[in-house]
Design a protein around this motif. Structure first.
Motif, PDB file in Angstrom:
ATOM      1  N   GLN A 156       7.334  57.489  19.764  1.00  0.00           N
ATOM      2  CA  GLN A 156       7.070  58.506  20.776  1.00  0.00           C
ATOM      3  C   GLN A 156       5.641  59.019  20.646  1.00  0.00           C
ATOM      4  OE1 GLN A 156       9.248  62.313  19.768  1.00  0.00           O
ATOM      5  NE2 GLN A 156      10.386  60.893  18.469  1.00  0.00           N
ATOM      6  N   ILE A 157       5.106  59.568  21.740  1.00  0.00           N
ATOM      7  CA  ILE A 157       3.684  59.911  21.759  1.00  0.00           C
ATOM      8  C   ILE A 157       3.324  60.968  20.721  1.00  0.00           C
ATOM      9  CG2 ILE A 157       3.298  59.203  24.131  1.00  0.00           C
ATOM     10  CD1 ILE A 157       3.412  62.103  24.973  1.00  0.00           C
ATOM     11  N   ALA A 158       4.271  61.791  20.318  1.00  0.00           N
ATOM     12  CA  ALA A 158       3.986  62.799  19.296  1.00  0.00           C
ATOM     13  C   ALA A 158       3.762  62.177  17.920  1.00  0.00           C
ATOM     14  CB  ALA A 158       5.133  63.804  19.217  1.00  0.00           C
ATOM     15  N   HIS A 159       4.013  60.893  17.790  1.00  0.00           N
ATOM     16  CA  HIS A 159       3.811  60.204  16.510  1.00  0.00           C
ATOM     17  C   HIS A 159       2.496  59.435  16.456  1.00  0.00           C
ATOM     18  CE1 HIS A 159       8.458  60.172  15.799  1.00  0.00           C
ATOM     19  NE2 HIS A 159       7.904  61.349  15.580  1.00  0.00           N
ATOM     20  N   VAL A 160       1.710  59.486  17.540  1.00  0.00           N
ATOM     21  CA  VAL A 160       0.425  58.781  17.589  1.00  0.00           C
ATOM     22  C   VAL A 160      -0.698  59.812  17.654  1.00  0.00           C
ATOM     23  CG1 VAL A 160      -0.992  57.121  18.848  1.00  0.00           C
ATOM     24  CG2 VAL A 160       1.496  56.835  18.783  1.00  0.00           C
ATOM     25  N   PHE A 161      -1.584  59.776  16.652  1.00  0.00           N
ATOM     26  CA  PHE A 161      -2.697  60.721  16.573  1.00  0.00           C
ATOM     27  C   PHE A 161      -3.997  60.037  16.991  1.00  0.00           C
ATOM     28  CE2 PHE A 161       0.387  63.040  14.287  1.00  0.00           C
ATOM     29  CZ  PHE A 161      -0.045  64.352  14.146  1.00  0.00           C
ATOM     30  N   VAL A 162      -4.798  60.766  17.753  1.00  0.00           N
ATOM     31  CA  VAL A 162      -6.097  60.252  18.192  1.00  0.00           C
ATOM     32  C   VAL A 162      -7.159  61.320  17.974  1.00  0.00           C
ATOM     33  CG1 VAL A 162      -5.116  58.674  19.902  1.00  0.00           C
ATOM     34  CG2 VAL A 162      -5.692  61.001  20.583  1.00  0.00           C
ATOM     35  N   ASP A 163      -8.371  60.853  17.753  1.00  0.00           N
ATOM     36  CA  ASP A 163      -9.540  61.734  17.694  1.00  0.00           C
ATOM     37  C   ASP A 163     -10.528  61.191  18.715  1.00  0.00           C
ATOM     38  OD1 ASP A 163     -11.557  63.456  17.134  1.00  0.00           O
ATOM     39  OD2 ASP A 163     -11.847  62.843  15.051  1.00  0.00           O
ATOM     40  N   GLY A 164     -10.663  61.898  19.841  1.00  0.00           N
ATOM     41  CA  GLY A 164     -11.431  61.340  20.947  1.00  0.00           C
ATOM     42  C   GLY A 164     -10.679  60.152  21.511  1.00  0.00           C
ATOM     43  N   ASP A 165     -11.313  58.986  21.480  1.00  0.00           N
ATOM     44  CA  ASP A 165     -10.698  57.772  22.014  1.00  0.00           C
ATOM     45  C   ASP A 165     -10.233  56.828  20.915  1.00  0.00           C
ATOM     46  OD1 ASP A 165     -11.222  58.655  24.608  1.00  0.00           O
ATOM     47  OD2 ASP A 165     -13.202  57.729  24.646  1.00  0.00           O
ATOM     48  N   GLU A 166     -10.188  57.302  19.678  1.00  0.00           N
ATOM     49  CA  GLU A 166      -9.831  56.448  18.542  1.00  0.00           C
ATOM     50  C   GLU A 166      -8.481  56.858  17.961  1.00  0.00           C
ATOM     51  OE1 GLU A 166     -11.490  55.369  14.033  1.00  0.00           O
ATOM     52  OE2 GLU A 166     -12.669  56.620  15.401  1.00  0.00           O
TER      53      GLU A 166
END
Length: 248
Positions: A156-166
């Motif tokens: 689920q999207i709450a399990h994917v972390f991003v900083d900017g576009d990375e």
């Protein structure tokens, strides 16, 4: 002194945050073992494991923010969603882990589970019969042979972390194992299918959109009753019941 934040808690497990550290408490020690091993094998960024003791796994917090959350806004940019798709492709192309995960249940087992759950939802008045029947029909497309891949199992999207576009990391690997890769993609865009094209851009070939929609319906049908029992609200705007309604 750092405060203790309850991130999520139910009868099977709980996740706490203390400062820059997450503590996952799980009554199933084998499941914690799978989570730790999956993170060590996955060719994508994962949280650093700080220590592990019986029933508790401690990991470091990840930089950045999540792509969003089910029932809330999707905060990641189109480029970030594409980066998530590319990361998932690396995972799916990796050597298979030695165990079967949540996304790898047999077609026969899934068909029976779906039939039993649909009957329960209608019999107990949880959902209208027409809504259940329509989504069960859509879900049938997922019940076909697939080539197993290394799957996250609860992406689920709450399990994917991003900083900017990375992509800076993916958390919560307790359901990882051999499974259908399209289950991961369906879980990622659940409630946010407007970003499916971005994910496909990063992921590349081998995507059957009908199967992704089918997994979304199947996952939502199977989730409604357990979520209610655990104190969550699948009827909240943008959540599982709205996903089911979107198929009507």
């Amino acid at each position: 002194m750092d405060e203790v934040e309850v991130v999520v808690a139910h009868s099977e497990r709980a996740t706490l945050r203390v400062g820059g550290m997450f503590l996952k408490v799980d009554a199933d020690q084998a499941r914690l073992g799978i989570e730790a091993e999956a993170m060590s094998l996955a060719p994508v960024p994962t949280p650093e494991v700080l220590w592990r003791k019986p029933s508790v796994l401690a990991t470091a917090a990840l930089p950045g923010t999540t792509l969003g959350r089910l029932g809330g806004p999707a905060t990641g940019s189109p480029v970030a969603w594409a980066a998530a798709g590319a990361a998932i492709r690396r995972l799916h192309d990796a050597p298979l882990p030695p165990w079967t995960g949540r996304a790898g249940r047999s077609v026969d087992a899934l068909r029976k589970e779906l039939a039993d759950e649909c009957e329960s939802l209608v019999t107990n008045g949880v959902l209208p019969a027409g809504l259940v029947t329509r989504n069960r029909h859509v879900a049938e497309a997922a019940l076909r042979p697939w080539t197993p891949a290394f799957t996250h199992g609860d992406l689920q999207i709450a399990h994917v972390f991003v900083d900017g576009d990375e992509v800076t990391g993916i958390i919560d690997w307790s359901e990882a194992g051999r499974g259908d890769p399209l289950y991961d993609l369906a879980t990622l865009v659940l409630g946010h299918e407007e970003h499916l094209d971005d994910v496909v851009t990063g992921y590349g070939t081998g995507i059957d959109l009908e199967v992704i929609h089918a997994w979304s319906s199947l996952r939502s049908l199977l989730a409604v009753r357990p979520l209610i029992e655990q104190g969550f609200d699948p009827f909240a705007p943008g959540c599982e019941v709205d996903v089911l309604r979107s198929r009507m």
